[in-house]
Enzyme design. Structure first.
Site, PDB file in Angstrom:
ATOM      1  N   SER A 140      -7.006 -13.601   1.817  1.00 49.64           N
ATOM      2  CA  SER A 140      -7.494 -12.395   1.287  1.00 49.64           C
ATOM      3  C   SER A 140      -7.778 -12.532  -0.405  1.00 49.64           C
ATOM      4  CB  SER A 140      -6.574 -10.977   1.652  1.00 49.64           C
ATOM      5  OG  SER A 140      -7.117  -9.729   0.726  1.00 49.64           O
ATOM      6  N   TYR A 144       0.820  -1.443   0.271  1.00 48.51           N
ATOM      7  CA  TYR A 144       0.051  -0.075  -0.289  1.00 48.51           C
ATOM      8  C   TYR A 144       0.874   1.265   0.005  1.00 48.51           C
ATOM      9  CZ  TYR A 144      -3.965  -3.067   1.272  1.00 48.51           C
ATOM     10  OH  TYR A 144      -5.095  -3.868   1.506  1.00 48.51           O
TER      11      TYR A 144
END
Length: 173
Positions: free
Chosen positions: A136, A54
């Site tokens: 995920s 990120y």
């Protein structure tokens, strides 16, 4: 705030979590990150999600700074990140933490044998770098395979799945 148990674990997470995908360390500066995280915390959010990729790790740095700035007790927070071993070590450095509560296998790695993935997550748990691991954006079949391998090897299996689901994208769940 409503809190729920994370799968079969003893971890209690707020029903709403705050993630720092493209915002923290990227489109939003540190002061806004601090402001948003504090407001979420003050409203009872204890679950903060980030990842090594990120904004090239800057999200983790910004979130780590906020945790330090406000002096929040580590035991009051649920922190998650993604990636295994080397990536997790780097994430912990950026977050300025000794451990995360949850480390995710972000999207399945179909080139790596599932047994190796399960063993890698148990390695970081055994070393105290994380308490739980999850998946995920995995399929039900992939999750079932990981759970089966963990059971067969008497290892810890994934306790949570993090699907693509947010205020703008609600199709999967």
């Amino acid at each position: 705030m409503v809190y729920r148990r994370l799968g079969n674990s003893g971890l209690h997470v707020s029903a709403i979590g705050l993630g720092g995908w493209l915002t923290y360390g990227g489109h939003v500066g540190d002061e806004k990150t601090f402001e948003y995280m504090k407001q979420a915390y003050d409203l009872g959010v204890n679950f903060f999600d980030t990842a090594e990729n990120y904004t090239a790790g800057k999200s983790e740095i910004a979130m780590g700074k906020a945790i330090q700035k406000y002096g929040w007790k580590r035991s009051d927070l649920v922190i998650s990140t993604k990636h295994i071993i080397e990536g997790l070590r780097a994430s912990l450095d950026r977050l300025q933490l000794e451990y995360v509560d949850i480390v995710y296998a972000h999207r399945p790695d179909r080139l790596t044998p599932m047994e190796e993935t399960v063993r890698a997550f148990n390695h970081v748990i055994d070393r105290g770098m994380a308490f739980y691991w999850g998946t995920s954006e995995w399929s039900a079949d992939e999750i079932q395979e990981a759970v089966g391998i963990a059971r067969d090897l008497k290892l810890i299996g994934p306790v949570v799945e993090q699907p693509l689901y947010n205020m703008l994208d609600r199709q999967k769940v």
